[in-house]
Design a protein around this motif. Structure first.
Motif, PDB file in Angstrom:
ATOM      1  N   UNK A  87       0.843  -1.193   0.000  1.00  0.00           N
ATOM      2  CA  UNK A  87       0.000   0.000   0.000  1.00  0.00           C
ATOM      3  C   UNK A  87       0.879   1.244   0.000  1.00  0.00           C
ATOM      4  N   UNK A  88       0.400   2.335  -0.629  1.00  0.00           N
ATOM      5  CA  UNK A  88       1.216   3.545  -0.735  1.00  0.00           C
ATOM      6  C   UNK A  88       1.680   4.071   0.620  1.00  0.00           C
ATOM      7  N   UNK A  89       0.802   3.998   1.637  1.00  0.00           N
ATOM      8  CA  UNK A  89       1.168   4.519   2.946  1.00  0.00           C
ATOM      9  C   UNK A  89       2.369   3.763   3.509  1.00  0.00           C
ATOM     10  N   UNK A  90       2.253   2.424   3.510  1.00  0.00           N
ATOM     11  CA  UNK A  90       3.337   1.625   4.070  1.00  0.00           C
ATOM     12  C   UNK A  90       4.614   1.802   3.254  1.00  0.00           C
ATOM     13  N   UNK A  91       4.441   1.815   1.924  1.00  0.00           N
ATOM     14  CA  UNK A  91       5.619   1.984   1.070  1.00  0.00           C
ATOM     15  C   UNK A  91       6.318   3.301   1.370  1.00  0.00           C
ATOM     16  N   UNK A  92       5.516   4.348   1.615  1.00  0.00           N
ATOM     17  CA  UNK A  92       6.118   5.651   1.890  1.00  0.00           C
ATOM     18  C   UNK A  92       6.913   5.591   3.198  1.00  0.00           C
ATOM     19  N   UNK A  93       6.324   4.904   4.194  1.00  0.00           N
ATOM     20  CA  UNK A  93       7.021   4.816   5.485  1.00  0.00           C
ATOM     21  C   UNK A  93       8.346   4.067   5.318  1.00  0.00           C
ATOM     22  N   UNK A  94       8.281   2.959   4.555  1.00  0.00           N
ATOM     23  CA  UNK A  94       9.518   2.195   4.338  1.00  0.00           C
ATOM     24  C   UNK A  94      10.523   3.039   3.565  1.00  0.00           C
ATOM     25  N   UNK A  95      10.006   3.719   2.520  1.00  0.00           N
ATOM     26  CA  UNK A  95      10.881   4.591   1.732  1.00  0.00           C
ATOM     27  C   UNK A  95      11.522   5.652   2.598  1.00  0.00           C
ATOM     28  N   UNK A  96      10.724   6.302   3.456  1.00  0.00           N
ATOM     29  CA  UNK A  96      11.243   7.319   4.369  1.00  0.00           C
ATOM     30  C   UNK A  96      12.373   6.758   5.216  1.00  0.00           C
ATOM     31  N   UNK A  97      12.123   5.547   5.751  1.00  0.00           N
ATOM     32  CA  UNK A  97      13.108   4.938   6.652  1.00  0.00           C
ATOM     33  C   UNK A  97      14.430   4.716   5.929  1.00  0.00           C
ATOM     34  N   UNK A  98      14.329   4.116   4.719  1.00  0.00           N
ATOM     35  CA  UNK A  98      15.570   3.821   3.982  1.00  0.00           C
ATOM     36  C   UNK A  98      16.266   5.111   3.560  1.00  0.00           C
ATOM     37  N   UNK A 106       5.689  15.249  10.092  1.00  0.00           N
ATOM     38  CA  UNK A 106       4.887  14.360   9.247  1.00  0.00           C
ATOM     39  C   UNK A 106       5.714  13.275   8.595  1.00  0.00           C
ATOM     40  N   UNK A 107       7.009  13.342   8.800  1.00  0.00           N
ATOM     41  CA  UNK A 107       7.912  12.374   8.186  1.00  0.00           C
ATOM     42  C   UNK A 107       7.937  11.113   9.048  1.00  0.00           C
ATOM     43  N   UNK A 108       7.060  10.153   8.726  1.00  0.00           N
ATOM     44  CA  UNK A 108       6.937   8.953   9.550  1.00  0.00           C
ATOM     45  C   UNK A 108       7.916   7.885   9.089  1.00  0.00           C
ATOM     46  N   UNK A 109       8.600   7.293  10.046  1.00  0.00           N
ATOM     47  CA  UNK A 109       9.475   6.157   9.729  1.00  0.00           C
ATOM     48  C   UNK A 109       8.947   4.928  10.458  1.00  0.00           C
ATOM     49  N   UNK A 110       9.543   3.780  10.164  1.00  0.00           N
ATOM     50  CA  UNK A 110       9.024   2.524  10.724  1.00  0.00           C
ATOM     51  C   UNK A 110       9.018   2.525  12.243  1.00  0.00           C
ATOM     52  N   UNK A 135       4.419  -6.274  13.412  1.00  0.00           N
ATOM     53  CA  UNK A 135       4.584  -6.352  11.966  1.00  0.00           C
ATOM     54  C   UNK A 135       5.512  -5.246  11.475  1.00  0.00           C
ATOM     55  N   UNK A 136       5.308  -4.008  11.968  1.00  0.00           N
ATOM     56  CA  UNK A 136       6.215  -2.924  11.582  1.00  0.00           C
ATOM     57  C   UNK A 136       7.641  -3.235  12.052  1.00  0.00           C
ATOM     58  N   UNK A 137       7.729  -3.817  13.247  1.00  0.00           N
ATOM     59  CA  UNK A 137       9.044  -4.158  13.784  1.00  0.00           C
ATOM     60  C   UNK A 137       9.756  -5.148  12.865  1.00  0.00           C
ATOM     61  N   UNK A 138       8.989  -6.099  12.309  1.00  0.00           N
ATOM     62  CA  UNK A 138       9.605  -7.076  11.401  1.00  0.00           C
ATOM     63  C   UNK A 138      10.142  -6.365  10.161  1.00  0.00           C
ATOM     64  N   UNK A 139       9.345  -5.403   9.650  1.00  0.00           N
ATOM     65  CA  UNK A 139       9.806  -4.654   8.472  1.00  0.00           C
ATOM     66  C   UNK A 139      11.115  -3.932   8.772  1.00  0.00           C
ATOM     67  N   UNK A 140      11.264  -3.481  10.008  1.00  0.00           N
ATOM     68  CA  UNK A 140      12.483  -2.768  10.405  1.00  0.00           C
ATOM     69  C   UNK A 140      13.633  -3.749  10.635  1.00  0.00           C
ATOM     70  N   UNK A 141      13.241  -4.911  11.140  1.00  0.00           N
ATOM     71  CA  UNK A 141      14.246  -5.916  11.495  1.00  0.00           C
ATOM     72  C   UNK A 141      14.969  -6.443  10.254  1.00  0.00           C
TER      73      UNK A 141
END
Lengths: 378, 590
Positions: free
Chosen positions: B71-82, B238-242, B261-267
């Protein structure tokens, strides 16, 4: 003389413990590049009080053998018995042996005194007993004035003496030396050699000494064990090893050797009549030499001599000098002959009479100092 | 018992026909017991919380979040984190390298001072930089608006990456400095003698040699940045990261499986980077450590190079001084930049009541955790270097997990794994260790987290120290009759004491300043300084936050000072003189 000193004197007189019987020792390193064992069928009986040297080129298995005796490596097969007691089952700390290491391995956080006292403290001897033993050992090794120094304040030779004292003070049944002098300079090495021999003779402790330095082996040993590719090549007194080596490998490894092709004319007992450099001699022969198809005659450089000749061809016993080097006590010639290039060492040379490169010479040698060997695939 | 198991057990009872071959290196019984104990401890510290996260994350509710990966929201958060990780990794490495290069190769005065100032961010809590940064550079900032009349928006990626760069560059600085000092100066000399200018030597010799170091630093900072929670909470906007998303899932939505689940994405990226880095370091350590350097480095004196480098260094140092000056002053005024009247109220608040409670509790728990981490760490390093042959890599990896796993992930893991008692039937096998209902007010969980986070440092310093001790020294002790435990106690431990204490210092500093794992398991009964600071910052009480930060920095610095004195040569001389005095009093002879 204190009572302690008297008991020590007594200990010198009767060397009854420390007989080591090694049988069929074999060690294969797992995951090693070659499938060849590091040590194979190593059997040896070492008498109490004997000084044995394991000698050989690097990788011949001598250190592995020593470490198996110490218990740092476990053999895949074979047994090690000290005065009848099985050693393999004992962990290294329970074996009545002490080791002197190549890099000394002194404990850097302890003073010299603490280093020497370490093993006695582990043994839980009384404080007074420890102090007495340590003092005696330090005294006898001329280390008393360094007792409170830390190891890094000592010279290499002093560190080596501490390492020796630390092992000696334990009165082990067997002393193990792993190339202990290889980090010292040449002069110190000779001194320490003498010191080790003196102490060993005085204490009568069975000693096993690993080295690749043949001088060390010749000087120290009652018997030398020459090893090659994990096998024992020969076990014998130093003089036998030098004069009557078991193989051309041993002959080549100990001292320098000329191997002359020789053909056996007749054989009589352990002697043989051979033809070599266009002459005939009677020489001592290795038992296997006569049955071998090809024989080599070992002639040490110092058993040869050269004299000027008018002949101008390289054939038979005539050769041509390729180089002449004056070393002081000897002059060394490299001589081209039919039988290949030979090294000839002439002792106490007359400087005026030294021959020079290009001179033609006649080669002589003393047949009684030669030794006929079977030729190996060398 | 199944049939197969039965056959297996029978087979085990049949004595082997042939005499068993001697094993190559048998661990003695004590060592085996120690090994088992260590594995169990690490399992409890890291593996069980990790497993719990996976379990929650892959539950039905967790899968909902994991399923939204595209989903765009989750992708944006992952993108922000990276993105954040990449920017901070690159920027921090560059700053760290320039600082290290200046320190190692450029001629100037005050190197020691530069070194100390550059290391300041390591010992300070995560908010010190962020809060001071807001005070100085935000819309109403003292410098941005006061000096330049600007009203920038610092919330979001630019401000966040700036703050993280300043917080983490010391790690890169230390790495690069070590590598630069290990570079053999004769390489520079060789290059010069072949006709290269200094600049050419720099580009063609120094930089290529340091490439592995650049990569290692980048990866390290990347992980630190994506794992950070404190700064994104304060500065993210507004810059959300994982990490902040996971925090919101727990604290706002009370959705534990979602947070897992978010923690796994970060892990996943964190562990990947950790593995890559481990592999890299194991491949390149030959080139980075060349043994004793020969020759001497000739320092750069040419103004052409000095002026730009030193200007940059000056700017960095000035910023650090400004930031920590703000922290120091900010504690003594009502609201720095708004109401600059001198007051002791902030300190009165934190040194009395709740504040002093937090200071005492945090220090106490860190003091408890540090020696535990040290003992486990030293034992692990001993096993890794000296005892284990096959499993040594795995053991080392397990111990390092405590840092490889982002704090946020670890915290959520603890919250999931240890919040409830372990009850089988009517029996409570194990009480809850973390959270409000836990025994001892949840302090056990907090100490466990401190230990987990400190363990890797302790293991690293232990492994390095033990590797420096020649195995022959151990064998010498063995040959003199010492068994393996005695050898460890009388030889290994004394020899690694200095390294141990240094490791302890860092472990203590880390425990005192850690937030991200703690925030998920603090309880009303147990107040931890860092989470108190977060509270003050979030409610806008910057003065109190500054006072807390100052106290925390002073506490950590005093412990570091004390320990470095205890391990100094001066202290050693005093101590050994004392020992020597005892030795000569020993009875001589009879």
């Amino acid at each position: 003389m204190t009572t302690a000193e008297m008991t020590r004197e007594a200990a010198v007189a009767e060397v009854t413990t420390g007989k080591l019987v090694i049988d069929g020792l074999r060690k294969v390193y797992e995951g090693a590049q070659s499938a060849l064992p590091a040590v194979d069928s190593f059997s040896l009986t070492i008498e109490a009080g004997e000084f044995i040297t394991l000698l050989g080129p690097s990788g011949c298995g001598k250190t592995t053998t020593l470490r198996m005796i110490a218990g740092f490596e476990h053999p895949n097969e074979g047994s090690i018995k000290l005065d009848g007691e099985d050693m393999i089952a004992l962990s290294p700390d329970r074996r009545p042996m002490a080791m002197v290491f190549q890099g000394y391995a002194l404990f850097p956080h302890m003073t010299v005194r603490d280093n020497v006292a370490y093993g006695l403290r582990i043994k839980k001897l009384s404080k007074a007993q420890i102090a007495e033993d340590v003092d005696y050992t330090l005294e006898s090794m001329d280390l008393a004035h360094l007792a409170n120094r830390s190891p890094n304040q000592l010279s290499g030779g002093q560190q080596q003496r501490v390492a020796l004292a630390r092992a000696m003070v334990m009165r082990p049944k067997v002393l193990l030396f792993d190339e202990p002098l290889s980090n010292l300079d040449a002069k110190l090495r000779v001194q320490m050699r003498a010191e080790i021999l003196r102490l060993q003779r005085q204490l009568g402790i069975t000693s096993i000494y690993v080295t690749h330095d043949q001088d060390e082996a010749m000087m120290l040993s009652d018997r030398i064990v020459v090893m090659r590719n994990g096998h024992i090549e020969q076990v014998a007194k130093p003089s036998t090893i030098y004069l009557k080596p078991a193989s051309s490998f041993v002959a080549d490894f100990i001292g320098r050797a000329n191997f002359l092709p020789a053909s056996v004319l007749t054989a009589r007992g352990s002697k043989a009549l051979v033809r070599c450099l266009a002459r005939e001699f009677e020489v001592d022969a290795h038992p296997d030499a006569l049955s071998a198809s090809v024989q080599l005659l070992l002639v040490r450089p110092e058993a040869m001599n050269v004299s000027a000749t008018t002949s101008t061809t390289v054939e038979g016993d005539t050769g041509r000098i390729l180089s002449a080097v004056f070393y002081g006590p000897v002059v060394e010639y490299e001589v081209e002959t039919d039988a290949g290039n030979l090294v000839v060492e002439v002792a106490a040379p007359d400087v005026e009479a030294i021959l020079s490169a290009g001179d033609f010479v006649q080669i002589q040698f003393d047949a009684s100092k030669t030794w006929l060997l079977p030729a190996e695939g060398r | 018992m199944t049939l197969i198991a039965e056959v297996e057990s029978l087979r085990a009872e049949i004595p082997p026909v042939k005499a068993p071959q001697l094993k190559k290196r048998k661990l003695d019984r004590v060592t085996r017991l120690i090994l088992i104990a260590i594995v169990l401890i690490i399992a409890a510290l890291v593996l069980w919380p990790l497993y719990s996260i996976l379990r929650e994350g892959f539950s039905a509710q967790g899968l909902e979040v994991l399923g939204s990966l595209s989903s765009p929201t989750t992708l944006r958060i992952i993108g922000n984190t990276l993105l954040l990780g990449a920017v901070v990794g690159a920027g921090g490495t560059l700053v760290g390298f320039i600082m290290a290069y200046a320190q190692a190769r450029v001629q100037f005065r005050g190197k020691r001072l530069l070194h100390l100032i550059a290391l300041l961010p390591i010992v300070s809590p995560p908010f010190a930089v962020a809060t001071a940064f807001i005070t100085l550079f935000s819309r109403n900032g003292i410098i941005s608006s006061g000096v330049f009349g600007l009203t920038p928006n610092v919330y979001g990626l630019p401000g966040l990456s700036f703050v993280l760069m300043f917080s983490f560059f010391p790690v890169a600085y230390m790495n690069m400095l070590g590598m630069l000092r290990n570079l053999d100066p004769s390489l520079d000399e060789a290059s010069a003698s072949l006709g290269a200018t200094r600049f050419k030597t720099f580009w063609r010799v120094t930089v290529p040699m340091l490439l592995p170091g650049f990569a290692a630093s980048f990866l390290l900072l990347f992980v630190e940045a994506i794992a950070d929670l404190a700064n994104p909470l304060v500065l993210g906007g507004n810059f959300t990261v994982l990490s902040t998303r996971a925090y919101m899932a727990i604290n706002g939505e009370f959705n534990v499986p979602g947070a897992s689940a978010y923690a796994i994405m970060l892990l996943v990226p964190a562990l990947l980077v950790f593995l890559v880095q481990r592999y890299w370091v194991s491949r390149t350590n030959v080139t980075t450590v060349t043994g004793k350097p020969a020759g001497r480095v000739s320092l750069i004196t040419s103004p052409l190079a000095r002026i730009p480098i030193l200007t940059f260094v000056g700017l960095v140092i000035t910023t650090i001084v400004l930031i920590y000056g703000t922290v120091a002053v900010g504690g003594f005024v009502s609201y720095l930049g708004v109401d600059n009247t001198f007051t002791l109220a902030n300190y009165q608040y934190i040194l009395g009541g709740i504040g002093s409670d937090a200071i005492l509790t945090t220090t106490l728990l860190a003091v408890v955790a540090t020696p535990i981490a040290a003992v486990i760490g030293m034992t692990v390093s001993w096993l890794v270097v000296r005892k284990l042959t096959k499993g040594s890599g795995a053991m080392d990896f397990l111990a390092m997990l405590g840092l490889a796993v982002p704090g946020t992930v670890l915290g959520i893991g603890y919250a999931v794994a240890y919040n409830k008692a372990w009850i089988v039937g009517d029996y409570m096998l194990f009480p809850a260790l973390a959270g409000g209902a836990a025994i001892l007010g949840g302090t056990v969980g907090i100490v466990m987290v401190f230990v987990t986070r400190s363990l890797p440092t302790s293991v690293r310093s232990g492994v390095a120290a033990i590797q420096q001790i020649s195995p022959a020294i151990d064998e010498a002790a063995t040959s003199l009759g010492a068994n393996s435990v005695t050898t460890f106690r009388t030889i290994t431990l004394p020899l690694i004491r200095a390294a141990l204490l240094t490791g302890l210092t860092y472990a203590f500093a880390r425990s005192m300043t850690t937030l991200s794992p703690i925030i998920f398991i603090t309880t009303p009964q147990t107040k931890i300084m860092t989470s108190q600071i977060l509270g003050s910052v979030e409610s806008g009480k910057f003065g109190i936050a500054f006072a807390y930060c100052s106290v925390l920095i002073i506490l950590v610095m005093s412990v570091i000072g004390l320990i470095s004195f205890l391990t100094s040569d001066k202290f050693y001389r005093i101590a050994s003189a004392w020992r020597w005095r005892e030795t000569i009093q020993q009875p001589k002879g009879r």
